[in-house]
Motif scaffolding. Sequence first.
Motif, PDB file in Angstrom:
ATOM      1  N   SER A   1      37.217  31.817  39.251  1.00  0.00           N
ATOM      2  CA  SER A   1      37.939  30.681  39.529  1.00  0.00           C
ATOM      3  C   SER A   1      39.547  30.980  38.978  1.00  0.00           C
ATOM      4  N   TYR A   2      40.129  30.006  39.360  1.00  0.00           N
ATOM      5  CA  TYR A   2      41.759  30.030  39.269  1.00  0.00           C
ATOM      6  C   TYR A   2      42.116  30.504  37.925  1.00  0.00           C
ATOM      7  N   GLU A   3      41.386  29.751  36.757  1.00  0.00           N
ATOM      8  CA  GLU A   3      41.704  29.939  35.366  1.00  0.00           C
ATOM      9  C   GLU A   3      41.445  31.473  34.908  1.00  0.00           C
ATOM     10  N   VAL A   4      40.352  32.008  35.421  1.00  0.00           N
ATOM     11  CA  VAL A   4      39.819  33.372  35.060  1.00  0.00           C
ATOM     12  C   VAL A   4      40.679  34.415  35.355  1.00  0.00           C
ATOM     13  N   LEU A   5      41.232  34.179  36.836  1.00  0.00           N
ATOM     14  CA  LEU A   5      42.202  35.058  37.403  1.00  0.00           C
ATOM     15  C   LEU A   5      43.414  34.958  36.830  1.00  0.00           C
ATOM     16  N   THR A   6      43.929  33.897  36.378  1.00  0.00           N
ATOM     17  CA  THR A   6      45.212  33.821  35.476  1.00  0.00           C
ATOM     18  C   THR A   6      45.160  34.514  34.306  1.00  0.00           C
ATOM     19  N   ILE A   7      44.087  34.321  33.432  1.00  0.00           N
ATOM     20  CA  ILE A   7      43.867  35.121  32.221  1.00  0.00           C
ATOM     21  C   ILE A   7      43.966  36.495  32.283  1.00  0.00           C
ATOM     22  N   MET A   8      43.054  37.065  33.381  1.00  0.00           N
ATOM     23  CA  MET A   8      42.959  38.164  33.812  1.00  0.00           C
ATOM     24  C   MET A   8      44.422  38.939  34.158  1.00  0.00           C
ATOM     25  N   ALA A   9      45.205  38.083  34.741  1.00  0.00           N
ATOM     26  CA  ALA A   9      46.461  38.662  35.090  1.00  0.00           C
ATOM     27  C   ALA A   9      47.357  38.777  33.887  1.00  0.00           C
ATOM     28  N   LEU A  10      47.453  37.607  32.812  1.00  0.00           N
ATOM     29  CA  LEU A  10      48.302  37.804  31.670  1.00  0.00           C
ATOM     30  C   LEU A  10      47.746  38.989  30.680  1.00  0.00           C
ATOM     31  N   LEU A  11      46.589  38.960  30.873  1.00  0.00           N
ATOM     32  CA  LEU A  11      45.725  40.291  29.875  1.00  0.00           C
ATOM     33  C   LEU A  11      46.494  41.605  30.453  1.00  0.00           C
ATOM     34  N   TYR A  12      46.413  41.722  31.621  1.00  0.00           N
ATOM     35  CA  TYR A  12      46.734  42.878  32.504  1.00  0.00           C
ATOM     36  C   TYR A  12      48.533  42.831  31.860  1.00  0.00           C
ATOM     37  N   PHE A  13      49.135  41.885  32.180  1.00  0.00           N
ATOM     38  CA  PHE A  13      50.585  42.100  32.096  1.00  0.00           C
ATOM     39  C   PHE A  13      50.595  42.502  30.608  1.00  0.00           C
ATOM     40  N   LYS A  14      49.943  41.824  29.514  1.00  0.00           N
ATOM     41  CA  LYS A  14      50.243  42.284  28.212  1.00  0.00           C
ATOM     42  C   LYS A  14      49.894  43.777  27.844  1.00  0.00           C
ATOM     43  N   LYS A  15      48.677  44.054  28.479  1.00  0.00           N
ATOM     44  CA  LYS A  15      48.188  45.350  28.255  1.00  0.00           C
ATOM     45  C   LYS A  15      49.257  46.585  28.780  1.00  0.00           C
ATOM     46  N   ASN A  16      50.034  46.274  29.695  1.00  0.00           N
ATOM     47  CA  ASN A  16      50.893  47.170  30.620  1.00  0.00           C
ATOM     48  C   ASN A  16      52.274  46.863  30.071  1.00  0.00           C
ATOM     49  N   ASN A  17      52.454  46.332  29.066  1.00  0.00           N
ATOM     50  CA  ASN A  17      53.901  45.762  28.523  1.00  0.00           C
ATOM     51  C   ASN A  17      54.982  45.470  29.712  1.00  0.00           C
ATOM     52  N   VAL A  18      54.388  44.459  30.420  1.00  0.00           N
ATOM     53  CA  VAL A  18      55.109  44.058  31.590  1.00  0.00           C
ATOM     54  C   VAL A  18      56.433  43.225  31.028  1.00  0.00           C
ATOM     55  N   ASP A  19      57.409  43.533  31.532  1.00  0.00           N
ATOM     56  CA  ASP A  19      58.746  42.943  30.870  1.00  0.00           C
ATOM     57  C   ASP A  19      59.005  41.635  31.763  1.00  0.00           C
ATOM     58  N   ILE A  20      58.651  41.444  33.107  1.00  0.00           N
ATOM     59  CA  ILE A  20      58.879  40.233  33.698  1.00  0.00           C
ATOM     60  C   ILE A  20      57.692  39.861  34.719  1.00  0.00           C
ATOM     61  N   ALA A  21      57.273  38.642  34.593  1.00  0.00           N
ATOM     62  CA  ALA A  21      56.071  38.398  35.538  1.00  0.00           C
ATOM     63  C   ALA A  21      56.442  36.861  36.181  1.00  0.00           C
ATOM     64  N   ILE A  22      56.101  36.913  37.267  1.00  0.00           N
ATOM     65  CA  ILE A  22      56.355  35.606  38.204  1.00  0.00           C
ATOM     66  C   ILE A  22      55.163  35.078  38.108  1.00  0.00           C
ATOM     67  N   MET A  23      54.899  33.806  37.819  1.00  0.00           N
ATOM     68  CA  MET A  23      53.869  32.943  37.781  1.00  0.00           C
ATOM     69  C   MET A  23      53.977  31.761  38.682  1.00  0.00           C
ATOM     70  N   GLU A  24      53.260  31.637  39.683  1.00  0.00           N
ATOM     71  CA  GLU A  24      53.476  30.331  40.530  1.00  0.00           C
ATOM     72  C   GLU A  24      52.457  29.207  39.919  1.00  0.00           C
ATOM     73  N   VAL A  25      52.983  28.008  40.036  1.00  0.00           N
ATOM     74  CA  VAL A  25      52.156  26.980  39.456  1.00  0.00           C
ATOM     75  C   VAL A  25      52.295  25.906  40.633  1.00  0.00           C
ATOM     76  N   SER A  26      51.153  25.692  41.436  1.00  0.00           N
ATOM     77  CA  SER A  26      51.179  25.014  42.450  1.00  0.00           C
ATOM     78  C   SER A  26      50.571  23.313  42.135  1.00  0.00           C
ATOM     79  N   ASP A  27      50.025  23.350  40.978  1.00  0.00           N
ATOM     80  CA  ASP A  27      49.558  22.138  40.427  1.00  0.00           C
ATOM     81  C   ASP A  27      50.117  21.785  39.081  1.00  0.00           C
ATOM     82  N   PRO A  28      51.029  21.089  39.284  1.00  0.00           N
ATOM     83  CA  PRO A  28      51.886  20.922  37.682  1.00  0.00           C
ATOM     84  C   PRO A  28      50.911  19.689  36.788  1.00  0.00           C
ATOM     85  N   SER A  29      49.818  20.252  36.209  1.00  0.00           N
ATOM     86  CA  SER A  29      49.258  19.203  35.433  1.00  0.00           C
ATOM     87  C   SER A  29      48.895  19.897  34.008  1.00  0.00           C
TER      88      SER A  29
END
Length: 76
Positions: A1-29
């Motif tokens: 699901s969307y939530e699981v993929l989002t958390i996976m991406a954030l964990l990947y960014f954290k693990k790889n010390n990403v300086d800048i990440a662009i996250m798209e929000v299509s549902d502003p809730s």
Amino acid sequence: SYEVLTIMALLYFKKNNVDIAIMEVSDPSPSNATNICTPKIAAITRVIDKNNKDHADQATINTMLSLVKPGTYVVS
């Protein structure tokens, strides 16, 4: 699901010390998975209502702006 993929991406960014990440929000809730992020910059490209593709009503705009966290720069 969307939530699981989002958390996976954030964990990947954290693990790889990403300086800048662009996250798209299509549902502003408040329940959107990206709301756990604390962005430095939020970019608003286009605001439309799901039911009316021409423009958004004031409630939709207010919801979107209420999700911007204090200290975040907003660009459009």
